[in-house]
Design a protein around this motif. Structure first.
Motif, PDB file in Angstrom:
ATOM      1  N   ALA A 120       6.274   0.483  -6.213  1.00 38.16           N
ATOM      2  CA  ALA A 120       5.263  -0.566  -6.117  1.00 38.16           C
ATOM      3  C   ALA A 120       4.157  -0.190  -5.133  1.00 38.16           C
ATOM      4  N   LEU A 121       4.531   0.390  -3.997  1.00 36.39           N
ATOM      5  CA  LEU A 121       3.539   0.766  -2.997  1.00 36.39           C
ATOM      6  C   LEU A 121       2.659   1.899  -3.513  1.00 36.39           C
ATOM      7  N   PRO A 161      -4.076  -6.623   7.894  1.00 38.08           N
ATOM      8  CA  PRO A 161      -4.591  -6.023   9.124  1.00 38.08           C
ATOM      9  C   PRO A 161      -5.533  -4.849   8.820  1.00 38.08           C
ATOM     10  N   GLU A 162      -6.409  -4.534   9.778  1.00 34.83           N
ATOM     11  CA  GLU A 162      -7.448  -3.539   9.532  1.00 34.83           C
ATOM     12  C   GLU A 162      -6.884  -2.136   9.391  1.00 34.83           C
ATOM     13  N   PHE A 163      -5.808  -1.821  10.141  1.00 32.89           N
ATOM     14  CA  PHE A 163      -5.267  -0.460  10.152  1.00 32.89           C
ATOM     15  C   PHE A 163      -3.887  -0.442   9.502  1.00 32.89           C
ATOM     16  N   ARG A 164      -3.654   0.582   8.699  1.00 35.08           N
ATOM     17  CA  ARG A 164      -2.373   0.749   8.014  1.00 35.08           C
ATOM     18  C   ARG A 164      -1.837   2.151   8.317  1.00 35.08           C
ATOM     19  N   ILE A 165      -0.531   2.251   8.356  1.00 37.69           N
ATOM     20  CA  ILE A 165       0.129   3.550   8.420  1.00 37.69           C
ATOM     21  C   ILE A 165       1.106   3.635   7.253  1.00 37.69           C
ATOM     22  N   GLU A 181       5.059   1.174   4.407  1.00 35.90           N
ATOM     23  CA  GLU A 181       3.749   0.838   4.956  1.00 35.90           C
ATOM     24  C   GLU A 181       3.902  -0.075   6.161  1.00 35.90           C
ATOM     25  N   GLY A 182       3.060   0.148   7.157  1.00 37.82           N
ATOM     26  CA  GLY A 182       2.994  -0.732   8.311  1.00 37.82           C
ATOM     27  C   GLY A 182       1.566  -1.191   8.527  1.00 37.82           C
ATOM     28  N   PRO A 206       5.810  -2.240  11.401  1.00 32.90           N
ATOM     29  CA  PRO A 206       5.617  -3.678  11.219  1.00 32.90           C
ATOM     30  C   PRO A 206       5.045  -3.952   9.840  1.00 32.90           C
ATOM     31  N   PRO A 207       5.667  -4.836   9.071  1.00 30.21           N
ATOM     32  CA  PRO A 207       5.178  -5.062   7.700  1.00 30.21           C
ATOM     33  C   PRO A 207       3.779  -5.664   7.716  1.00 30.21           C
TER      34      PRO A 207
END
Length: 235
Positions: A120-121, A161-165, A181-182, A206-207
């Motif tokens: 899905a991701l 949120p603006e930033f993703r990892i 994903e965080g 963090p989700p």
């Protein structure tokens, strides 16, 4: 796994200009092997694994997306390619250049998603590639399993949120991988997690809060700038 070298089918064609001849040389090295490919009369699309990347700059992306376009009347070709850290990001790059969205899946047993969360991701990454700028990536191919981290920034000021990892773990024994994903509200928070990951002390990601899909917001100042440093530089 046994992979073959790409056949770009350029016999009888000349580069449209000197730049494309150089691009052909760049994608003609023997260490590039095919993970996924799709061909049409005038266009060919490839996701390639650079088997030599592990001996290059530490952390560099090990995948390359390649688009070959051929002018059948003029008998010329153009080459467009980009190094990218994740398979789904390479797919997104090629989909934006005309490749069908379902045409680049790797052969079964080569790069299989390990679970439905990963599927899905990856589908979302393929579809939302123009919504995010690539800030940094690092592939730790000496770890077991191999880990790749990617830091992204949303191009939509209303999305959070603006930033993703993104964190991928690849298991060579099974040729499967998971992707997680965080979400981080600030660049500093994303860097703090990244540095903990670099020290092999990273907490759980963090989700991210669910974000509605929006129209892409494009900005010349937000052009993706890949980096390969193990620790992202402060802004």
């Amino acid at each position: 796994m046994s992979l073959h070298e790409p056949d770009y089918e350029l016999d009888g064609f000349e580069p449209a200009d000197d730049g494309h001849e150089q691009h052909r040389r760049d994608v003609g090295i023997s260490s590039l092997k095919v993970l996924g490919e799709h061909r049409k009369d005038t266009d060919s699309y490839f996701v390639l694994l650079d088997e030599g990347a592990t001996w290059g700059i530490p952390g560099s992306p090990q995948l390359r997306a390649v688009h070959i376009s051929r002018d059948l009347s003029a008998r010329t070709f153009e080459v467009d390619s980009k190094e990218l850290p994740l398979y789904a990001m390479a797919q997104s790059y090629l989909i934006a250049r005309g490749c069908p969205s379902d045409a680049l899946s790797p052969p079964e047993g080569v790069h299989d998603p390990a679970d439905e969360v990963t599927r899905a991701l990856e589908a979302r990454v393929r579809g939302d590639g123009d919504h995010f700028a690539l800030l940094a990536s690092y592939t730790a191919d000496m770890r077991d399993p191999v880990e790749t981290v990617v830091m992204l920034r949303s191009l939509d000021p209303q999305a959070g949120p603006e930033f993703r990892i993104l964190l991928e773990r690849f298991d060579w024994d099974s040729n499967t991988h998971i992707l997680r994903e965080g979400g981080f509200e600030t660049y500093a928070a994303a860097v703090e997690w990244w540095e903990a990951w670099s020290d092999e002390e990273a907490p759980a990601l963090p989700p991210p809060a669910p974000t509605a899909r929006r129209s892409p917001v494009r900005s010349a100042s937000a052009t993706p700038v890949p980096q390969t440093s193990r620790r992202p530089h402060s802004r």
